[in-house]
Structure formats: structure tokens, C-alpha cells
Enzyme design. Sequence first.
Site, PDB file in Angstrom:
ATOM      1  N   LYS A  50     -47.654  22.630 -35.222  1.00 40.37           N
ATOM      2  CA  LYS A  50     -48.618  21.430 -35.402  1.00 40.37           C
ATOM      3  C   LYS A  50     -49.449  21.424 -34.451  1.00 40.37           C
ATOM      4  O   LYS A  50     -49.215  21.932 -33.141  1.00 40.37           O
ATOM      5  CB  LYS A  50     -47.668  20.336 -35.241  1.00 40.37           C
ATOM      6  CG  LYS A  50     -48.202  19.094 -35.548  1.00 40.37           C
ATOM      7  CD  LYS A  50     -47.306  17.922 -35.620  1.00 40.37           C
ATOM      8  CE  LYS A  50     -47.857  16.657 -36.010  1.00 40.37           C
ATOM      9  NZ  LYS A  50     -46.683  15.553 -36.214  1.00 40.37           N
ATOM     10  N   SER A 125     -46.707  12.537 -40.104  1.00 41.73           N
ATOM     11  CA  SER A 125     -48.261  13.275 -39.806  1.00 41.73           C
ATOM     12  C   SER A 125     -48.120  14.778 -39.614  1.00 41.73           C
ATOM     13  O   SER A 125     -49.139  15.444 -39.562  1.00 41.73           O
ATOM     14  CB  SER A 125     -48.500  12.876 -38.320  1.00 41.73           C
ATOM     15  OG  SER A 125     -47.601  13.117 -37.425  1.00 41.73           O
ATOM     16  N   SER A 149     -42.555  11.571 -38.737  1.00 39.20           N
ATOM     17  CA  SER A 149     -43.508  12.509 -39.253  1.00 39.20           C
ATOM     18  C   SER A 149     -42.657  14.110 -39.208  1.00 39.20           C
ATOM     19  O   SER A 149     -43.869  14.842 -39.806  1.00 39.20           O
ATOM     20  CB  SER A 149     -44.453  12.613 -37.969  1.00 39.20           C
ATOM     21  OG  SER A 149     -45.407  11.603 -38.162  1.00 39.20           O
TER      22      SER A 149
HETATM   23  N1  GLN Z   1     -46.015   7.073 -39.677  1.00 34.82           N
HETATM   24  C1  GLN Z   1     -45.670   6.732 -38.398  1.00 34.82           C
HETATM   25  C2  GLN Z   1     -46.967   6.467 -37.574  1.00 34.82           C
HETATM   26  O1  GLN Z   1     -47.712   6.214 -38.150  1.00 34.82           O
HETATM   27  C3  GLN Z   1     -45.031   7.841 -37.974  1.00 34.82           C
HETATM   28  C4  GLN Z   1     -45.917   8.987 -37.289  1.00 34.82           C
HETATM   29  C5  GLN Z   1     -44.949   9.986 -36.733  1.00 34.82           C
HETATM   30  O2  GLN Z   1     -43.921  10.148 -36.577  1.00 34.82           O
HETATM   31  N2  GLN Z   1     -45.730  10.749 -35.756  1.00 34.82           N
HETATM   32  O3  GLN Z   1     -46.667   5.843 -36.620  1.00 34.82           O
END
Ligand code: GLN
Length: 449
Positions: A50, A125, A149
Site C-alpha cells: 500500500k 482505503s 481499511s
Molecule cells: N473508512 C474509515 C475512514 O475513512 C477507515 C479507514 C481506514 O481504516 N484507514 O476513516
Amino acid sequence: MITLKEALKLSKEELENFKNDLKAKIEARPELNAYIDVLNMGEGVPIAIKDNIQVRDWSITSGSNILQGYIAPYNATVIEKMMASGLSPFGRTNMDEFAMGSTTESSFYGKTLNPHANDRVPGGSSGGSAAAVGAGLAIAALGSDTGGSIRQPAAFCGIVGMKPTYGRVSRYGLGAYASSLDQIGPMTQNVEDAAILYDIISGSDDKDSTNAKMDDKVTPNLNPDRKLKIAVLPKYIENASKDVKDAYAKATQALKDAGHEIVEKELMDAKYDISAYYITATAEATTNLARFDGIRYGNRKIGKDLNDTFVKTRSEGLGDEVKRRILLGNFVLSSGYYDAYYVKAQKVRHLIKDEYAKIFETVDLILSPVAPSVANKFGEFSNPMEMYLSDIYTISVNLAGLPAIALPISKSEDGMPIGLQLIAKAYDEQTLFDGALSLEKQINYASQA
Ligand code: GLN
């Protein structure tokens, strides 16, 4: 696609051939936009990374415009550990800017498509990592999970995604979003590969002060035949779609068939999780992202004075979702509101942690949805709040610091994967993987049309 377990056994020559094939496969699917860049695959088994995990000499940008041109000066600890075990980082996967989002649409590099339906999001994400593994364009990948995410994109793309207990995996070299919630974890084709990759990247690290400094490994003791006590949550799942509820019933039955004991439990209304999470995460993000000012870090845009340089740099370099969260985070930390919002959220966080601890006094694992529905279509959320609400089933795990693993269970009528997650008590990754292996075996997702 060969599994990680198989890849680790390839000869040098076989691995070379495999890598050439893999490159060609990736080049044949540019429309997916799973990778931002495919770099030199190095000597070892290639693992996709990532874009918020530092790999020395790579351009690492957290999916943001503000970090264009930044070259990582060192390796994240997980990268060092991978390289020491015969793996090599090879491609940067797409992600929501600074890991803020659930769809990968907020990336500076444009959206990633779901490999199962190109009009749907891959989740986020870590959407690029999930799409790469789901499309057979990576053996395995690393993602990061602050509020779901890893698990949610894994569920949307029909793969396995695991979030370790907070502190199990070093965060050194991970682009920080919300430091008390972030964990790096494996995204793989099956549960055993997730355990292998988890064993490789987890363990002590003096460079991360929140590291748990524990080095026990799960793979030597993996045992899908252990009989466990598993909690199901009939009321908690009421907000999920029919597809997800059906998958939940199917997984519950599969666990029973595999000889586990099922007990009914409840968790508090998930709406409190959303509030506590979005206050905590944005407060920490505001602080973490303050360094991207064009002076310390970030692509500088010169203004007429220093303040104007800060404003120009951040206005042009950061996207709308990130700005929204910086505003929200500053608001909840501001003097008039700190007690009303930030402190209150920490109290709720404690209650959530206690609630889980109470359930784990009598059970080994909890079965939970990952997302309330299958992957949504692009542009389906008409406002940010709708997107935040879709995180109801993942964020409490981060707030409580627990380990959890998402794995594919079934498909919706229109062929979209549905994943569910198992959650374990802190540091009990062994039971988590044992239970997940058992469920995976009983469900046999790969055999479903
Ligand atoms: N969807 C969640 C957020 O927007 C989690 C994102 C994540 O785990 N990085 O914060």
C-alpha cells in the site's frame, strides 16, 4: 494465482518466470488501476505494498498530491521483516488519500475498480491492495487498517484481510492517519497465507513505542480442528442488507456444522462507534497531518509570506476528504469543545473496549459482518456521512484494539463477494486464525460458482 505458501517453495528460476508472467498480467489490466506503480520486483517473492508504507528509495505518497516527489529514505519495519524472510516489495497499490475513506475514490491517482464489477468500488482505503489480490494481480499484499481499511476492501473483493491486535505489528514507517488505531496487516488469497504473512511482519520493534514486543508465531500451531465457543449477534446485524444477513446465517450454520458452540450475545448500538471513531480518528489525523506544511514535509507552494505558503501548500496539496477531516479534528480538539467531544469520545471508546472484554470472558470468537452491504456503486454515497455510516461493523474493533479477520463467505445474486469477520480477544491471533481456517474449510468459498 499461486498462493504465498506455494510461492515460497519456488526455485529461483521458477520465481523469475512467475514474476515475468505477473508483470504481463498487471500490464494487461490497466483499467483496474490497482497499482500506482510496478517497480523492480527484487529477489524474493513479490508482495504488493500500500502506498503509505515506506520502502527505501520508492516514491511513497499515501495517495496524496502533497507528497508527490517524496522519496522514502528508509524501510518500514514490516518491509525489513519481509525482506529477511524471502519476500520483496514490488508494487505500490492505490489507496484513499491518507487512508481516509471507504472506496479508494479519494486517491490523487484516480479510482480503482472492483475486479468483480467495474461499476463498483473495491472498498477502501486499501482498495488497490484488495483489487490486486482479488484480480489475480498479486500473490498477497499489505494494507493498513484504522477503521476497517483492510477488512472492508477484502470483503468487497472476495479475499482474506486481517487486522492484528494493536501493537502486534510495528507502525514504524507507516504513514500515520490515527496513531492509536492504525495497524498494518496481510491481504491474501486464503487464511493460511494470511497467517504466514502475519507471522513474518509481526513481532518486536524498538522503533515503535507502542509495539507490544511479543514474538509468538501462529503458523507452527495452526489447528482448524479446535472446538471453539463463538458468539453471534442477532440484534447487531439488523442494519445489514438481506444478502449480508443470509451470509451471516450461512456462516453460523457452517460453524455449527464444524462442531463449534454458538452462543448469542449483543453489542451496543453501533451508532456510538461511528461517533467515537470519527472524533478520535479526525483529532489524531489533524495532529499527524500538521507536518505537511511545505516546510517540514510536502510539496511546497510558495506564497507571499510564510503563512500564505502554508495555506497555498495545504489548499492545493490536500484533497476535499482530507480537508474535511482536518477541520473536524481541529473542531473537536478546540478549547470550547474538547470536553464535549474528544473527552466524551474517549469515554465511549472505553465502554466499547469493556463491552468486548465482557463478551470474551465467556467466548473465544465473535462473528460479525464487515460491511452492511456488498460493494457499492461509484458515486452511490450522496454525502460523506453516508460513507462514514458504512463503517459501522469495522471501527469498534480498532477502537478496542482487537484482532479480526475478514474472509469470503458467499456471493450476492449479482455475483458480488460477501465477506464476514471473526474477532478475537487482544493478542489471541492463534484462536483467530484457527477459527478462520475452520470456517474457510467448512464454507469452501472457492467452490462456489
Ligand atoms: N473508512 C474509515 C475512514 O475513512 C477507515 C479507514 C481506514 O481504516 N484507514 O476513516
